[in-house]
Scaffold this motif. Structure first.
Motif, PDB file in Angstrom:
ATOM      1  N   VAL B  42      96.871-139.418 -16.811  1.00 31.69           N
ATOM      2  CA  VAL B  42      95.423-140.002 -16.161  1.00 31.69           C
ATOM      3  C   VAL B  42      94.406-139.516 -17.396  1.00 31.69           C
ATOM      4  O   VAL B  42      93.464-140.331 -17.687  1.00 31.69           O
ATOM      5  CB  VAL B  42      95.010-139.329 -14.790  1.00 31.69           C
ATOM      6  N   LEU B  46      92.053-141.834 -19.513  1.00 32.78           N
ATOM      7  CA  LEU B  46      90.355-141.625 -19.665  1.00 32.78           C
ATOM      8  C   LEU B  46      90.041-141.726 -21.071  1.00 32.78           C
ATOM      9  O   LEU B  46      89.196-142.419 -21.402  1.00 32.78           O
ATOM     10  CB  LEU B  46      90.011-140.634 -18.923  1.00 32.78           C
ATOM     11  N   LEU B  49      89.983-145.065 -22.597  1.00 36.84           N
ATOM     12  CA  LEU B  49      89.040-145.898 -22.334  1.00 36.84           C
ATOM     13  C   LEU B  49      87.652-145.779 -23.229  1.00 36.84           C
ATOM     14  O   LEU B  49      87.269-146.983 -23.503  1.00 36.84           O
ATOM     15  CB  LEU B  49      88.436-145.498 -20.961  1.00 36.84           C
TER      16      LEU B  49
ATOM     17  N   PHE C 131      84.276-136.998  -7.138  1.00 40.29           N
ATOM     18  CA  PHE C 131      85.618-136.450  -7.401  1.00 40.29           C
ATOM     19  C   PHE C 131      85.515-134.775  -7.740  1.00 40.29           C
ATOM     20  O   PHE C 131      86.463-134.218  -7.320  1.00 40.29           O
ATOM     21  CB  PHE C 131      86.280-137.204  -8.771  1.00 40.29           C
ATOM     22  N   SER C 165      96.860-133.014  -4.713  1.00 40.77           N
ATOM     23  CA  SER C 165      96.600-133.146  -6.070  1.00 40.77           C
ATOM     24  C   SER C 165      97.131-134.511  -6.204  1.00 40.77           C
ATOM     25  O   SER C 165      96.576-135.365  -7.203  1.00 40.77           O
ATOM     26  CB  SER C 165      97.655-132.199  -6.924  1.00 40.77           C
ATOM     27  N   LEU C 166      98.192-134.987  -5.625  1.00 43.92           N
ATOM     28  CA  LEU C 166      98.529-136.422  -5.977  1.00 43.92           C
ATOM     29  C   LEU C 166      97.606-137.234  -5.682  1.00 43.92           C
ATOM     30  O   LEU C 166      96.930-138.354  -6.307  1.00 43.92           O
ATOM     31  CB  LEU C 166      99.944-136.791  -5.323  1.00 43.92           C
ATOM     32  N   LEU C 169      94.751-137.302  -8.343  1.00 45.57           N
ATOM     33  CA  LEU C 169      94.993-138.144  -9.343  1.00 45.57           C
ATOM     34  C   LEU C 169      94.898-139.801  -9.178  1.00 45.57           C
ATOM     35  O   LEU C 169      94.479-140.339 -10.201  1.00 45.57           O
ATOM     36  CB  LEU C 169      96.420-137.760  -9.859  1.00 45.57           C
ATOM     37  N   LEU C 170      95.344-139.959  -7.977  1.00 48.67           N
ATOM     38  CA  LEU C 170      95.176-141.486  -7.600  1.00 48.67           C
ATOM     39  C   LEU C 170      93.703-141.921  -7.742  1.00 48.67           C
ATOM     40  O   LEU C 170      93.508-142.875  -8.074  1.00 48.67           O
ATOM     41  CB  LEU C 170      95.750-141.880  -6.358  1.00 48.67           C
ATOM     42  N   LEU C 172      91.296-140.431  -9.471  1.00 47.18           N
ATOM     43  CA  LEU C 172      90.869-140.197 -10.857  1.00 47.18           C
ATOM     44  C   LEU C 172      91.122-141.406 -11.547  1.00 47.18           C
ATOM     45  O   LEU C 172      90.244-141.911 -12.279  1.00 47.18           O
ATOM     46  CB  LEU C 172      91.459-139.009 -11.617  1.00 47.18           C
ATOM     47  N   LEU C 173      92.536-141.918 -11.312  1.00 54.35           N
ATOM     48  CA  LEU C 173      93.136-143.149 -12.081  1.00 54.35           C
ATOM     49  C   LEU C 173      92.076-144.538 -11.572  1.00 54.35           C
ATOM     50  O   LEU C 173      91.611-145.264 -12.315  1.00 54.35           O
ATOM     51  CB  LEU C 173      94.583-143.482 -11.766  1.00 54.35           C
ATOM     52  N   ALA C 176      88.828-144.210 -13.211  1.00 51.93           N
ATOM     53  CA  ALA C 176      88.937-144.656 -14.757  1.00 51.93           C
ATOM     54  C   ALA C 176      89.255-146.134 -14.846  1.00 51.93           C
ATOM     55  O   ALA C 176      88.365-146.686 -15.520  1.00 51.93           O
ATOM     56  CB  ALA C 176      90.164-144.076 -15.208  1.00 51.93           C
ATOM     57  N   PHE C 177      89.935-146.868 -13.749  1.00 48.70           N
ATOM     58  CA  PHE C 177      89.852-148.280 -13.728  1.00 48.70           C
ATOM     59  C   PHE C 177      88.537-148.969 -13.661  1.00 48.70           C
ATOM     60  O   PHE C 177      88.024-149.627 -14.326  1.00 48.70           O
ATOM     61  CB  PHE C 177      90.751-148.979 -12.565  1.00 48.70           C
TER      62      PHE C 177
END
Lengths: 151, 116, 493
Positions: B42, B46, B49, C131, C165-166, C169-170, C172-173, C176-177
């Motif tokens: 991840v 970032l 990007l 987040f 944590s998983l 992370l989802l 955060l991803l 980011a998208f």
């Protein structure tokens, strides 16, 4: 961990090299912190480097020698002090505008004393991170130690 | 233009590798490693990007004030995310060590007393 | 600018956490005092936030799309009120309960960190900032679940931390998208940009990632597997905080914000929420029925009750949103009360197994009647608070002609009642269990917390009195019902 009998820490070679380099690592950490507002780096990176110098010391010379330099409860106290300092700087921003406002004069671009409150925040973060990482290391290592004695 | 989106896809693949490790591995340490892999995938995403054609590192330097710079915001985000990842990893490692002390094993199939 | 008090809601508990850690070196009592005072101060600030008009604060003086904007609107102030009210009463309860544990200052520090994280999630208007605060609260809660450091606590904490944590992370991803697509992190600005750019595969992917991340934090079925392990393993005050407010501020609140204020509520999205909510309600209550461990039973009911809130939001009408938010408020009160009760029972009898208890109503009258009122409230028996919120949700279902969901809500409520009749019967009625002749009522700080929460359960229906409703609930409903708020509208608040 390689141990020679009786004496704490690692072999003479490791000790000598550590004695020569640990001060340089510590100084480099301070340099990174103080130049954080001008170049890459800053409180976090510098704090990690400073913590690494203490971790080196710990690995080479053992717990007793290290705790002569910095006491264990001082590490945990410093961590809280760093956080409180950082929050204090953020709250002082209320003098001029609001939370996290830069309340000090900004100075001249690219000179060491510039950036207002940013270098101060970097120092606070450095204290917090350095103490935090070293404390984390101690917690994990000390735990292993107690486990070994228990067996 | 296959190369322009390939890095992003690779990042997502790396993320899937991490998630796969978390879901399928039986060893506590490997699960932690899976989380670390996914975390860094991840972070890499970032960082990708902020890429910009011909962009330089976003640092102001005397004499070179008006160059093309990459987007500095994701870099700040990644730094934060790395710190969070560090804290999570340290916590997980500490818990795994304690679990090993209690159960004498890192195997999660033997650390299953909570059920129902 | 009127919003200058907003950052204090995060800064005060954060400072309190570190001062507690420092003060504990001198004396434990000092740390207790600081902890309680700080939480009281946060409660006072939240009440101030509820009565004062909505406002914003730009951190560091940077204007909105560039800097982080803290937004105090109706929804945020309602959530803050819920969080800090429960936190205050739990804190008083824990003053006496935590005597059984060592390292009380660590408890206070982690508790305040978790509070700061939850407050931060609620007041921030910036997705990445959200987040970060979510992670602060989550990390503190992982550590609090492991607080007992027994076998089961550690196992539950590991499971919780890995799943959490998983989920992060989802998230955060997904963030980011969205950042890559819209080029902004401010939620209002992002909503504007999403409206301009239109729906694309990447926004759908981001939505799926964010929804699954938040659903994991809210323990909505199919992401609920960690909750029945994690919540019972924590010390009772922390179970109360986790089930009472943490899953709501980190999960339910964030889902509502994302769906209504960032993406805008489209019919497909609302239908998805309806299905998720209905499935959670059903599976949670069915799994709860067969539990004999009191705290596990309560934890499964949390899964089921969160379903009610999501169902209410999924209806999308003002009445449905009102029902969802009101149920959120009520559930925080009665579920934290039930966990505090289970803690009192565990401390007095040394067990959580309902089969081993019995006849305790004579021995522990306060615990007995507070449990009864909370049980009646969660089962939706009039005139307790839970009845009113469930009634509103059912009415909203009927109003939209969604008869199935209305009937489903009533059925789940009946099953809930059945499961709590079991608790009452086995714990408090019948013959006194063996070895409980010397059981005594718990000390006064624990009783105080429980009694206040029980009173809130009984009079909770008064929240619907027009004057109170206009002050607390209606502004929150308006925020969600308004749909997408543009940046200009948010800044002008």
């Amino acid at each position: 961990m390689a141990r020679n009998d009786g004496e704490a820490g690692m072999t003479l070679v490791v000790k000598t090299v550590t004695r020569l380099t640990v001060g340089l690592i510590f100084l480099y950490g301070i340099y990174i912190v103080l130049n954080g507002h001008l170049s890459p780096g800053g409180g976090f990176a510098g704090g990690v480097i400073i913590a690494l110098s203490f971790i080196n010391l710990f690995l080479a010379f053992g717990a007793k020698k290290t705790f002569e330099i910095i006491r264990k409860d001082a590490v945990t106290a410093l961590e809280s002090v760093g956080a409180v300092l950082f929050l204090g700087i953020a709250l002082l921003g209320f003098i001029d505008g609001g939370f996290f406002s830069n309340f000090l004069p900004q100075g001249e671009l690219f000179s060491l004393v510039s950036g207002g409150a940013i270098p101060l925040s970097n120092i606070a973060i450095c204290i917090k991170v350095g103490a935090g990482i070293f404390g984390m290391f101690l917690a994990l290592v000390a735990f292993r130690g107690s486990e070994r004695e228990g067996k | 233009m296959i190369h322009s989106w390939l890095p992003y896809v690779l990042c997502i693949l790396l993320f899937c590798v991490g998630v796969y490790a978390v879901l399928s591995k039986k060893n506590l340490i490997r699960i932690i490693l899976g989380i670390v892999i996914a975390d860094y995938a991840v972070n890499l995403f970032l960082i990708l990007l902020c890429w910009k054609k011909g962009g330089e590192a976003p640092i102001l330097q005397p004499g070179a004030m008006e160059q093309v710079m990459v987007d500095p915001l994701p870099q700040a985000l990644v730094l934060t995310s790395i710190v969070i990842g560090l804290a999570t990893t340290a916590f997980l490692v500490a818990i795994a060590m304690r679990l090993h002390e209690r159960y004498g094993t890192y195997d999660i199939t033997r650390i299953r007393e909570l059920r129902g | 600018m009127a919003g200058e008090y907003i950052p204090l809601l995060v800064a005060v508990p954060l400072a309190g956490a570190f001062f507690c850690a420092l003060a504990a070196r001198k004396s434990g009592v000092l740390a207790d005092t600081i902890g309680t005072l700080i939480v009281a101060l946060v409660l006072a600030l939240s009440i101030y936030a509820v009565v004062s008009p909505p406002s914003t604060h730009a951190v560091g003086g940077w204007p909105a799309p560039l800097g982080i904007l803290l937004v105090m609107d109706g929804l945020a102030s309602l959530m803050l009120l819920v969080v800090s009210l429960v936190a205050f009463l739990v804190m008083i309860y824990s003053l006496s309960y935590m005597n059984a544990y060592s390292g009380r200052w660590q408890f206070h520090t982690l508790f305040l960190l978790m509070l700061a994280g939850m407050n931060g999630v609620v007041i921030t208007g910036d997705l990445f900032n959200l987040f970060v605060f979510l992670e602060v609260a989550s990390l503190a809660s992982y550590a609090l679940v492991a607080f007992g450091t027994g076998k089961h606590e550690l196992e539950a904490a590991f499971k919780y931390a890995v799943m959490g944590s998983l989920g992060s992370l989802l998230l955060l991803l997904g963030i980011a998208f969205l950042y890559g697509y819209t080029g902004t992190l401010n939620m209002a600005h992002m909503a504007e940009r999403l409206g301009e750019l239109g729906v694309a595969p990447i926004t759908v992917a981001a939505l799926v990632l964010l929804l699954s991340g938040f659903a994991l934090k809210a323990a909505i079925v199919p992401f609920h597997s960690w909750l029945p392990d994690a919540h019972p393993s924590a010390p009772a005050p922390i179970s109360a905080m986790l089930s009472g407010v943490l899953i709501k501020s980190l999960g339910v609140y964030t889902i509502a914000r994302l769906v209504f204020n960032v993406y805008g509520a489209s019919p497909d999205l609302l239908n998805l929420l309806l299905v998720l909510g209905a499935v959670s309600m059903g599976i949670g209550v069915i799994l709860a029925l067969r539990q004999w461990d009191m705290k596990r039973l309560l934890a499964y009911h949390s899964v089921s009750q969160v379903g009610y809130m999501i169902l209410g939001f999924g209806l999308g009408s003002p009445l449905g949103i009102l029902g969802g938010l009101f149920h959120l408020f009520n559930h925080s009160i009665f579920k934290s009360l039930l966990f505090l009760n289970s803690g009192a029972l565990e401390q007095a009898t040394g067990t959580r197994n309902l089969k081993e208890m019995g006849g305790l109503s004579g021995r522990m009258p306060t615990t007995s009647w507070t449990t009864l009122s909370a049980s009646m409230s969660i089962s939706g028996v009039p005139p307790f608070s839970g009845f009113w919120s469930k009634l509103i949700i059912v009415m909203a279902c009927v109003e939209q002609g969604r008869w199935f969901y209305g009937a489903w809500a009533i059925l789940v409520s009946v099953l809930t009642l059945a499961s709590f009749l079991k608790v009452t019967k086995f714990a408090f009625l019948g013959k006194l269990g063996k070895g409980f002749e010397n059981v005594r009522e718990v000390p006064w700080p624990m009783r105080f917390g429980m009694v206040v929460l029980a009173l809130l359960c009984i009079v909770g229906g008064l929240m619907l009195v027009p004057e109170v409703k206009e002050m607390v609930l209606t502004p929150a409903v308006r925020v969600l019902d308004h749909g997408i708020l543009t940046l200009g509208e948010v800044v002008r608040l």
